[in-house]
Every structure is written in C-alpha cells, then in structure tokens.
Design a protein around this motif. Structure first.
Motif, short mmCIF file in Angstrom:
data_model
loop_
_atom_site.label_atom_id
_atom_site.label_comp_id
_atom_site.label_asym_id
_atom_site.label_seq_id
_atom_site.Cartn_x
_atom_site.Cartn_y
_atom_site.Cartn_z
N LEU A 90 31.93 18.55 -6.13
CA LEU A 90 30.53 18.92 -6.35
C LEU A 90 29.94 17.86 -7.27
N VAL A 91 28.85 17.26 -6.82
CA VAL A 91 28.29 16.09 -7.50
C VAL A 91 26.90 16.40 -8.01
N LEU A 92 26.62 16.00 -9.23
CA LEU A 92 25.29 16.17 -9.80
C LEU A 92 24.82 14.84 -10.36
N LEU A 93 23.63 14.42 -9.93
CA LEU A 93 22.99 13.22 -10.47
C LEU A 93 21.95 13.63 -11.50
N THR A 94 21.95 12.98 -12.64
CA THR A 94 20.89 13.14 -13.63
C THR A 94 20.04 11.90 -13.57
N ILE A 95 18.76 12.05 -13.17
CA ILE A 95 17.87 10.91 -12.96
C ILE A 95 16.68 11.03 -13.89
N SER A 96 16.50 10.04 -14.72
CA SER A 96 15.39 10.05 -15.66
C SER A 96 15.27 8.65 -16.28
N ALA A 97 14.38 8.54 -17.25
CA ALA A 97 14.27 7.28 -17.98
C ALA A 97 15.58 7.02 -18.72
N PRO A 98 16.00 5.77 -18.83
CA PRO A 98 17.27 5.46 -19.51
C PRO A 98 17.36 6.09 -20.90
N VAL A 172 13.15 15.09 -16.25
CA VAL A 172 14.56 14.87 -15.92
C VAL A 172 14.83 15.57 -14.59
N VAL A 173 15.35 14.82 -13.63
CA VAL A 173 15.70 15.38 -12.32
C VAL A 173 17.20 15.55 -12.24
N LEU A 174 17.63 16.78 -11.99
CA LEU A 174 19.03 17.06 -11.68
C LEU A 174 19.12 17.18 -10.17
N LEU A 175 19.77 16.23 -9.55
CA LEU A 175 19.81 16.17 -8.09
C LEU A 175 21.21 16.56 -7.60
N ASP A 176 21.27 17.70 -6.95
CA ASP A 176 22.52 18.22 -6.40
C ASP A 176 22.45 18.04 -4.89
N PRO A 177 23.03 16.96 -4.35
CA PRO A 177 22.77 16.58 -2.95
C PRO A 177 23.38 17.50 -1.92
N SER A 178 24.38 18.30 -2.32
CA SER A 178 25.01 19.20 -1.34
C SER A 178 25.56 20.41 -2.08
N PHE A 179 24.84 21.52 -1.97
CA PHE A 179 25.31 22.76 -2.58
C PHE A 179 26.58 23.29 -1.90
N ASN A 180 26.79 22.91 -0.65
CA ASN A 180 27.86 23.48 0.17
C ASN A 180 28.59 22.37 0.93
N PRO A 181 29.39 21.57 0.25
CA PRO A 181 30.03 20.42 0.90
C PRO A 181 30.91 20.79 2.09
N ASP A 182 31.64 21.89 2.03
CA ASP A 182 32.55 22.22 3.13
C ASP A 182 31.78 22.55 4.41
N GLY A 183 30.75 23.39 4.28
CA GLY A 183 29.96 23.72 5.46
C GLY A 183 29.16 22.55 5.96
#
Length: 856
Positions: A90-98, A172-183
């Motif tokens: 499960l991957v979470l990206l935190t995207i914002s100003a440095p 701040v953007v928390l980007l969760d690209p796939s809530f359900n990787p298996d499906g």
C-alpha cells in the motif's frame, strides 16, 4: 440545496471530450492547456512503456512509476504504509511544497491539536496548509481512478510556475493511487489479456465481461468501500492509521458506475444525509461541487448531482470523513469496463473515463486551495462543537464486555481503538440495568472526547428516518453486532467509572487450570475462538467429544457444548496434549480445565450424553451466480479466523467432484438454477449418507424449491393491488420494501446444538433480505426465532415487519442421515458481525449431532 445541471448537445460532448477509436492517445489529451512541465520529471509513459489509457496499469508498474516520481521530485514523498493479503504494498505519496515535506511532522502535530481541542498547544490556522487525501479505485474493476492517479501525481510533481508553487504551499496532497491493489491487479490482468490490436466495443465481448469473482473486491472478495468503519481488513486498518495521523480536510473517493451513465459527484440525496453529520459539512460539499461543475463544463462532460447516492453509512469512504471533521467526496464515472465500449452516449473510451477523473482531482485541489480557511475553520469547529454536544448529552459513557467471552469484547475494543477513540478499563466491577460488567473483561468509552459523534454513530439505535430508501445499510450498532451486553452510563452510574486508559487493547489469554492431566481436559464453547481450538484438536489427530448436557467437576460448572479431550488412547502423548492445551489457552483465549476424574456432577465423562465429533471437511460452492461477497465472507472466516481450509468448489464441478472428500457443503446466497437434475440427485444421495448442507438466504429457498428440504417461505409482502398509484412513486414505493440492512431481536433455544456457547436467550440478528421462513410444525426445528416485536435498529416497512414477527431465523431439516441447516439471514455479514459467527460455526461442527427427530 444546490442543483447543478448541464444542458448541452450530446454530439457536441462527444466531439469535444471523447478520443476516437484507433486514435493514438497522448499526454496532451489529458493535461490542462497553457501549463509547462519540468522535463526532469519522468512522464508516466517513460516508465510504463505506454501512454496512460492505452493499457490498464498493473499494480507493480503503478508502484514503479510512483517510486520514479518520488526519486525525481522534491515535491513528492513516498511511503509504504501496509500490505494486502497478497503482499502487495500500500503506497502513499505526500505531495506539497518542499518546505512542507520537510516539516511534515510539525504539520501533523498541529493538526492533532486542531482536532483535539483540549490538548495543550497553540494552533495557527493562517500558517496551516489544507490536507487533501485523494483515494483511487477502492473497487479494483473501476480503474479510471487508479489510472488517473498517474496523471495527478505527474501534474502535481512536474507542473511549473508560480501558480502551482503557491497552491502547494497551502495544500498538502496525500495521494493513495490504489486503495485495493489485489482487486485492481486482478482486473487489469483480465482486460489486458483480452485486449486486441483492434478494440472491440461490443458489450458482450469477453474483455468487457470479467470472470467471477471479478476485480471489484479484495483477496477474500470483500467490498473494501464498506469496511471503513468495521476495519476488518489490512488495507482498511493501515489506511485508517494514515487518515488519523494526518486528519485531512477533504477525502476524494473515485469510483465507476454503469456504462450508460455519465458522471456523478456529491452532494448526494439530501433527505438521506446522516443526521449526526453537521449541516456545514454539506454546505462545504456543495461549495466544492461548484469547482467540479466548472472543471467538467470546461471539457464538455455530462454530469449530475443530488441523485442516486447518499451520505448515510459511515463505513463508506465518501461518508466516513464527514463524521471525522472532514468532507468526503464521491466521484462516479461511467465505466468502459475495458478499453472501449458502446453506450447510450456513444462509444465510451477508457482514456475519456480517465480524463474526467483527472479533471476532478484538479478541481478538488483548486477547491482546497481557495476554500482552505473555510475547511480549517470547519474542522476546528467540528471538534469544538462535538465536545460541547458531549457536555450536553445525558449519557456520559458506554460500557460493554463479557466475562463468558472476553475475546469478542476485545475485538470490539480493538475496532473502536482504530478510530482515534480513547477507551478505558472500568475502575471496578459494574452492575448496570441488571447486567454485570466485570473489570477484567469490560471496556468503557466516555463520550466526552473529540470523537463524540463517531462514538454515537457506533452505539446508537435508530428506528425513525427522514427517507425510507438507503444506498447501503440503515444501521450498524456495534455492540449488537458483537452480541455483547452493553449499557449507557448516566448520572451516578458514570461517577468514578474510568479506570486505566488503554492505549492498545491486549488479547485476553486463557490458562490451563489445574495443570497437566493424565485423564482428560474440558473447555467451554463460549469463547469466540473455541471452533479454532477444536480445529487444532482435529489437526493433532485427537478424538474430542461434545457435551449435550451440563456437568460440573470439583472446580467448575460446564454448559452444553463443552468440549471433552480424553488423554488416554490418543495418537499423541500426554505431554504433547498438555502442550496443545497451553497453546489453545494462550492463542485462542480459552480457559482449559484439568479433569482429573470421570466422576462428575450432572453427567459423567463417559456418559452417552457426550457425542463424538468428526472433523469438518468443507466445500464452499463458488462461481456461477453465487454471491462472491457472501462466499468471501465464509472463506475469510474459516481461513483467517478458524484456520480451516475449505475447498472452493465451482458450481459447475458438482457433477465431476468426488463428494466423498467432503462431509459439509456450504451454499451462500445466490441463484443455483444451473444445477441440473443429475447433479441434484448426486447431492441428495450424498446427503442421505450423512452429509450436512449449510444454506444461507437464497440458497435455502432454492433447496426448498428443489425438494431438498421442507422449509416454507412466506409470500411476497409487497402489495401491488393498492389503487391509483402514481408512476412517479414507483421506485420509491418499491425501494421502501427493501430491507437494505437492519437489526432485529430473536430468541434462542439454548438446549439446541446450534446455540451451544450462547448464554443469553436473546440475540441481535442482521437482516438484509425479504425471505421470511414459516416456523416448522413440531417446535424443535427452529432453534432461532424472531420475537413478536423484533425491530432493534434500522429501517423496515410495516408489511415486512409484520411478516418478520415470530418467523424462523434458522430451520433444521433432515434427508436420510443428512442435515440441511437453513439460515434466513447472513450470520457472517462483512466480517464484523461477530455475534452470529458462532451460530454458523455450530452448524458446521455440530450439525451432524442434531437429532433427526428434531428435524421432522
């Protein structure tokens, strides 16, 4: 409430928005005009090897791109925050100003102060960024969300200019690209493996019709978008930890719907809003909706709002944020269910579905930036007002627990604890409303805390509603779902009740009382994991017995259903048996007792009132028109909780399968009309030889219709003979007859093998069907019956309530030496209905010992 409608020519829409079949898709098709991008940031195609929308991204390639993006951009942080059953990350990206990434811990600490008003510290809203949690494709076969996440991540990381930099300073953007990787990966594999060089748009094409169980669900075929509140799966548990770590202001939940639809965004139907959610949440939802309307207008996409969907059940991703001081936003995009498909609105292409989802991520980002002050103020006021409401509430706390089965109480405490709710041990034993709560096996949840509203949602019962239609369940009262005694504490009862605060609930281990025995051991069937303990005995080659009458040793009284383990004449040594008993006590939370003598009060240990037990060899029918949800619940229960390995037997294999391998067949809700006469005869012969069928909901009706059982169902309660019905009321009237999910009171025959392990005559049952069983003549075949006044919580129409009163919830039938155990309801609902799991497990372990006389 706002109504947003778009009136424009469909042909114009198609020419503006849809990419034509055979036309090569490019990044320019998706990205906004007049924006330059940093060439040092990798594009999706540079990593994937194809452009977004050309193929469905697999989970490994999705993660590979996100890693590349994080390595190249100082705006992007990446973390692995958990894993699925299939060990996908499960991957979470935190995207914002440095600068925001560098002070991420400080921002999170400030947000904890914001949402916990009584903590010491100063909150500076002017310097606090808004936080947006963007979540994609919790239903794995709704892939436009996940594939649009590639574009969203790229745009936020690579877009250049003062505009994007200023926004990233404030958001701040928390980007969760796939809530359900298996499906998601299951679905991507299906459509990619059936994609041709020349795309087929036929709705009957194999690509657009994935195989059972389809990619919507997780590994065990659960709908993770119903698991935000129950949190029974690793994906949900890990996500909740991140949610409460950051306390976002907005959470987006990107879905798909039918191919002939357009695009939906919230608000939902106002009359179906949950009354515990403050009105300002819906005001903000409406304000944010205007940004989505503008974004979709700009690309000519049809959309609608305030229809179809609602904001009632807090277990959904778009509604859970609403009871946590945030704003949840549901997006529903018409699905191409492949790479392209015909629709009422023309050919719907996969790239077009992605483009709509991508544009609403940008509109959400814009809304968060421009509405930052309102969002932060709302969050602050939400928790301040919650504490004020708690002060005014006559109830001061809830207590729940069970000395007979502390494990169930532990699991409820564990669930509650995942939602940033503080729980306590009682300071002493309590006696409330003729119920005793022992200190060591009970928990107290005070209402005077920031999550006051969520606590109310967990414990309340509600039987009056503004609307009679629900998108999902109408109730979910948690102590009822766990079949636990509970009480609200008020006034004098609440004084001095709080003992030690519990940071993390600890599993309540049992012990082997009396030490090693050379004669026998006994343990009661009350414990939630008693079936797992019994399964361990079978796996070790032991020959356990079950008591059909109460008994008493010198040290303890045992009820019906207690398990006897003789030490002598077994396949393993006395020392090994003692080691196994210690494992059962520690890992299954059960007290095991040394029985030093066979001479006991009541019945002796050699009594014929003990029945020898046979290890269940379970086949679970799957595929065809079987409900994958219900089948997955059984598979998960047996595999994950009770260490059993059922055979997942396709319905189409009944004719060729060797049924001598099984002694138990489980049939969950579904349509079994594909089972032909020859296969039916085979099943009947197997039953007559001593097999057991456990049938849930629709499976029970099919068995009755096919002559397996004599279960009688009441007639349909929907009365269509009423005069002068308005056409416009058709769907509302029919929908009002649906039991979407409510809780009802039933009584147990505590002497029956199916109720072994229960100590109270009343039990709360969950029901989401309109199948009502007539009680059997004779009185012994229905060990579980609804009461004459059954409604505990939730919505049911008057005709259905009348039909439900005094009906049977369980019926036992016989065919030769076999048994058919029919449940009118689903005792394993969504893995959190712990209270009725034992009824189901008893049917597996004790079904063969039920007297045939009781089933006649």
């Amino acid at each position: 409430m706002m109504k947003i409608k778009v009136f424009c020519l469909l042909l114009s829409i198609l020419s503006i928005s849809r990419i034509s079949l055979g036309q090569e898709v490019s990044l320019d098709y998706y990205l906004p005009q007049n924006v330059s991008y940093n060439p040092g940031i990798p594009t999706p195609a540079s990593v994937l090897g194809y452009e977004v929308g050309e193929w469905h991204v697999s989970h490994d390639k999705l993660v590979e791109y996100m890693k590349a993006l994080a390595a190249a951009s100082d705006r992007v942080g990446l973390e692995y925050y958990g894993s699925t059953y299939e060990q996908r990350p499960l991957v979470l990206l935190t995207i914002s100003a440095p600068e925001n990434l560098e002070r991420a811990e400080e921002i999170k600490a400030q947000r904890q102060l914001l949402t916990h008003p009584r903590q010491e510290g100063t909150v500076n809203l002017e310097e606090m960024p808004a936080v947006v949690y963007m979540g994609f494709s919790i239903h794995g076969n709704e892939p436009s969300g996940t594939n649009s996440a590639l574009l969203t991540a790229y745009h936020l990381a690579a877009a250049q200019g003062e505009d994007i930099e200023k926004k990233l300073e404030d958001v701040v953007v928390l980007l969760d690209p796939s809530f359900n990787p298996d499906g998601m990966n299951r679905f991507a594999s299906w459509v990619n493996s059936h994609r041709g060089k020349n795309l087929s748009i036929d709705p009957f094409n194999r690509e657009q019709n994935e195989a059972w169980p389809r990619g919507r669900t997780n590994h065990y075929w659960f709908d993770l978008n119903r698991d935000w509140l129950p949190a029974q799966h690793p994906e949900s548990q890990a996500r909740l930890q991140k949610f409460h770590e950051w306390k976002p202001n907005i959470l987006t939940d990107h879905h798909e719907m039918g191919t002939n639809s357009t695009f939906f965004f919230q608000p939902g139907i106002p009359s179906r809003n949950n009354p515990l959610t403050p009105e300002n949440t819906y005001n903000l939802t409406e304000a944010i909706a205007r940004y989505h309307a503008q974004a979709l207008d700009s690309i000519g996409s049809l959309y609608y709002t305030e229809e179809d969907f609602d904001d009632y059940y807090y277990g959904k991703g778009s509604t859970y944020p609403d009871i946590n001081g945030a704003v949840g936003i549901l997006f529903e995009q018409a699905s191409s269910r492949g790479h392209a498909q015909e629709s009422e609105n023309g050919v719907l292409t996969f790239p077009f579905t992605i483009k709509n989802q991508f544009n609403t991520t940008l509109s959400t980002f814009q809304a968060a930036y421009e509405l930052r002050d309102r969002l932060l103020s709302h969050q602050k006021e939400f928790y301040e007002n919650a504490l004020e409401e708690a002060d005014e509430d006559k109830k001061e706390a809830y207590v729940f627990g069970s000395s007979e089965d502390p494990v169930r109480a532990y699991h409820l405490a564990e669930l509650i604890n995942r939602h940033d709710i503080q729980i306590y041990q009682p300071a002493s034993d309590l006696n409330i409303n003729n119920q005793r709560f022992e200190k060591e096996s009970s928990y107290v949840v005070p209402l005077d805390q920031p999550q006051y509203r969520l606590i109310k949602a967990m414990f309340e019962t509600r039987t009056e509603f503004q609307d009679s239609l629900f998108y999902d369940v109408s109730t979910w009262t948690l102590p009822l779902s766990f079949n636990l005694p509970y009480a609200a504490l008020t006034g004098r009862d609440a004084k001095g009740v709080l003992g030690q605060a519990i940071e993390t609930p600890e599993f309540p281990e049992g012990e082997v009382k009396g030490g090693q025995s050379n004669y026998a051991y006994l343990f009661e069937w009350d414990g939630y994991y008693a079936p797992r303990a019994l399964q361990r005995l079978f796996e070790a080659g032991l020959r356990p017995k079950v008591s059909n009458e109460p008994l008493k040793t010198a040290t303890h009284a045992f009820g019906r259903g207690s398990i006897l383990v003789p030490v002598q004449n077994q396949e393993i040594s006395a020392d090994s048996i003692f080691t196994l008993m210690k494992t059962i006590a520690a890992e299954d939370g059960i007290d095991v007792y040394n029985a030093a003598s066979g001479l006991t009060s009541g019945i002796s240990l050699g009594s014929p009132s003990f029945s020898s037990l046979e290890q269940p060899k379970v086949a679970l029918l799957v595929e065809g028109d079987v409900s994958s949800y219900d089948a997955g619940e059984v598979w998960h229960l047996l595999d994950q909780r009770y260490n059993m390995a059922p055979t997942l037997l396709p319905v189409s294999s009944i004719g060729v399968a060797d049924f001598s391998r099984y002694n138990t067949l489980i049939m969950v809700d579904g349509d079994y009309g594909s089972i032909g006469k020859q296969e039916q005869d085979k099943l009947k012969d197997w039953l007559k030889e001593g097999g057991t069928i456990v049938a849930l909901q629709g499976a029970g009706r099919w068995l009755a219709d096919s002559g397996f059982s004599e279960v009688n169902y009441k007639m349909d309660t929907l009365n269509d003979s009423l005069p002068a019905q308005a056409y416009g009321d058709l769907w509302n009237r029919r929908g009002a007859q649906v039991i979407g999910g409510a809780i009802f009171d039933a009584t147990l025959d505590l002497t029956h093998p199916l109720t072994y392990g229960y100590n109270r005559e009343n039990i709360a049952l969950f029901r989401n069907s309109e199948d009502f069983i007539e009680p059997a003549p004779g009185g012994y075949a229905n060990p579980v019956r609804y009461t004459g006044d059954p409604l505990l919580s939730g919505y049911i129409s008057e005709p259905n309530l009348e039909a439900l009163q005094n009906s049977a919830a369980v019926q036992v039938s016989a065919l030769g030496n076999g048994r058919i155990i029919t449940f009118s309801d689903n005792p394993n609902f969504r893995a959190f209905w712990y209270g009725t799991n034992k009824l189901f497990m008893n049917s597996i372990f004790f079904g063969p010992v039920i007297s045939r006389l009781s089933a006649e």
